[in-house]
Design an enzyme around this catalytic site. Sequence first.
Site, PDB file in Angstrom:
ATOM      1  N   GLU A  86     -14.610  27.526  -4.225  1.00  0.00           N
ATOM      2  CA  GLU A  86     -15.787  26.669  -4.161  1.00  0.00           C
ATOM      3  C   GLU A  86     -17.063  27.360  -3.695  1.00  0.00           C
ATOM      4  O   GLU A  86     -18.143  27.043  -4.172  1.00  0.00           O
ATOM      5  CB  GLU A  86     -15.492  25.477  -3.237  1.00  0.00           C
ATOM      6  CG  GLU A  86     -14.361  24.566  -3.700  1.00  0.00           C
ATOM      7  CD  GLU A  86     -14.737  23.740  -4.914  1.00  0.00           C
ATOM      8  OE1 GLU A  86     -15.947  23.492  -5.128  1.00  0.00           O
ATOM      9  OE2 GLU A  86     -13.831  23.356  -5.662  1.00  0.00           O
ATOM     10  N   SER A 469      28.572 -21.011  19.672  1.00  0.00           N
ATOM     11  CA  SER A 469      29.139 -20.856  21.018  1.00  0.00           C
ATOM     12  C   SER A 469      28.469 -19.762  21.833  1.00  0.00           C
ATOM     13  O   SER A 469      28.667 -19.698  23.053  1.00  0.00           O
ATOM     14  CB  SER A 469      30.638 -20.566  20.917  1.00  0.00           C
ATOM     15  OG  SER A 469      31.315 -21.675  20.372  1.00  0.00           O
TER      16      SER A 469
END
Length: 813
Positions: A86, A469
């Site tokens: 770049e 239960s």
Amino acid sequence: MSFFRFLLRCFTLGTLGTAWLLAGVYLYLNPDLPDVETLRDVKLQTPMQVYTRDGDLIGQFGEQKRIPLTFDAIPEQFTRALMAAEDDGFFEHRGVDLTGLMRAVSELVLTGEKGSGGSTLTMQVARNYFLSLERTFLRKFNEILLAIQIERSLTKEEIFELYFNRVFLGHRSYGFEAAAQTYYGKSIDELSLAQHATLAGIPKAPSRNNPISGPEGTMERRNWILGRMLSLGYIDRQAWSEAVAQPNSAGFHDNQVSLAAHYAAEMARQEMLATYGMAAYTDGYHVYTTISSDLQQLAQQTVVDGLFMYDRRHGYRGPERQLPVPGDGSPEAALELWRASLNDTPIIAGLDPAIVTGIQETGAEILLRSGNPEFLLWDNGLRQASPYLSENAMGRAPTQVGDVVAVGDLIRVQQKADGSWHLAQVPAAQAALVSLNPDNGAIVSIVGGLSFESSKFNRATQARRQPGSSFKPFVYSAALEAGLTAATIINDAPVVLADAGLEDIWRPENDSGEFHGPTRLRWALTKSRNLVSIRLLQQIGVRPFLRYIDRLGFDASEYPPDLSLALGTHVMTPIDVAAAYAILANGGYAVTPWLIERVDTVAGETLYQASPAAVCRECDGPAEVSGDERELRMEEILAQSQTDTQPPRAERVMDERINFIINSMLQDVIKRGTGRRALTLGRDDLAGKTGTTNGPMDAWFSGYNRDVVTTAWVGFDNYTPLGRREFGGTAALPIWINYMRGALQGSPDQARPLPPGIVHVRIDPDTGLLARPGQENAIFEYFREENVPGQGSDSEQPGSGSGNTDELIKDIF
């Protein structure tokens, strides 16, 4: 001379005109330019990451995948690759590369088309952070002016860091570290030179020329960048030749979690969204949960294994789908359909989809998602695949391969450790498990179902089911609070109820259908006698009971005021049940389940630190310490906690003596009752209770020791019965056992000290009264000192002891 003077005059005027033009453009544009100082405090849109307490990543949430790095953390080799791609003069120019700009202008004039563009990294930072992507001269001028200002305000390292972390690189990846994770599943400092060059080449065309979407263009640009690095002297020829020879090794690595704990991660996401709003997805929060990596893996495996065991007990339901079989016309088309179907079928709970491609006497030929053909032997699940008829019945065992599968069947297979494939199926039932630290309610593991991929419904926190239960311990602890004892006799006999809170005459029964007459409360809880629980609740009163459980943390306003509560008919989530059992496990203190331990910002600053109410074990001290000494010790510890910023102390909601007695009764459930299978763990400090509802529809087991409390649930989402032989002790307890075996590995038994005010005396097991001197069948029982029963006589009959309520209950309200 006049001609030269003319040229000089034209040059001077042109220069001045250009200067005036540029000055005019600057004066026109400068007032509207953004303040580049804001780049110092720029907030990159960064996803939220969720971790276990051990640092394993379990979730990432946000539209943009981004993992910001500082300049010092960026590998120098990658920095050079990006400069070669770049802006090789980045560290020399002042934001604008005049040579590059002139080259771009000449290309535009000579060809009429835009070429390289001449943008520096600084100009790209200006464009990415402040400007649009429209291609106009005005935007270019703005870009140049901003680049110059950026160079004046920031260092080169800061500018490079901004570019590195912001640029889009395809597949929702922003920044090169996120791209490294997406394309290679590694951090950028773990990549090779060729891979660095590949990443550096993506910004030119991120959506089209990334290494997945456009591998050919990617390779061409990668090799060009490597050549540039060689010509610039960044690498030598040997490194260049080795890098260009490497193939494209990129692949899609979308899910970078190191531990699959999707239900926990989703819980954290929801909590963060509720607290921080949409910023939770963009501000880069690091969320650390209370989840233990090891226990979470264990919980998930035990839930899957438990559902597989349940499923095998009920038969093979057949293939998931039947696909067209290749015929004489177009076998290639059918084969293509098979492959597409496999690709569209997810792996669930480790079960791979496969298609039967052939039948032989010794087994079946199958095709896997990978495209590889495999062979499924007759003895590897086919022989055992008796057909499912109903939840209570299976058909005859198969005698040949064709009885089980046919060509074109889409089935499930599982690979064993030896590499062989076995027939399997995705269980239709579901399960949940939640495990807490009973001292503060921290969730150490949570599983909301068989597979998050197939169902995101979290049954651990969202499934409201009847606990059956497993709710009884709270009925019994309320009875102890009311003055009854573990030796109180209640008649286990038929009950007929015409309750205003119930729609019709109710004739409850024990699970066995049998009645056992006068029964001590300890034995009734151990054997989970329904009728004793109902009579017990009737004796203490429904409304006093609701006031009692409200104090424990239950929302009593939701509970219907009728005797069916004794059998756990009001719905609860597994995490609610686990929180209630934490009271039993920690000595009687209320704690609230919680998940998020800490929230850090992307900069590493702690934004939130949990400080839940916790049990202070040291505050209670040993049992032999006197009351005054215990109170003094408590005051000292609480005073110290104020200076040490320790968490607040959990509130005691259950008398410690009642807690001790109910805990000893629940230990008997494992030693002598419905939880006997847990004896395989070989521990003496375990307590718990099974739970099964009518159908049976829901199977539960909740249990604990001093350090861990865990609830396991099994059932169908559509409330289909589990089968007549499926109870809490058969469907849920095995999951709990396998989890607790790992959770408690290496930890010693922890016997509870005897609290002050508890006595241990011999009683007559038939009457619940004190035993006579020399009585041979006498047993020991715990009592609060004010509730010790009197001594019986030879004339007393069974059932006539303390608290006998053998009368028939009718018309309660």
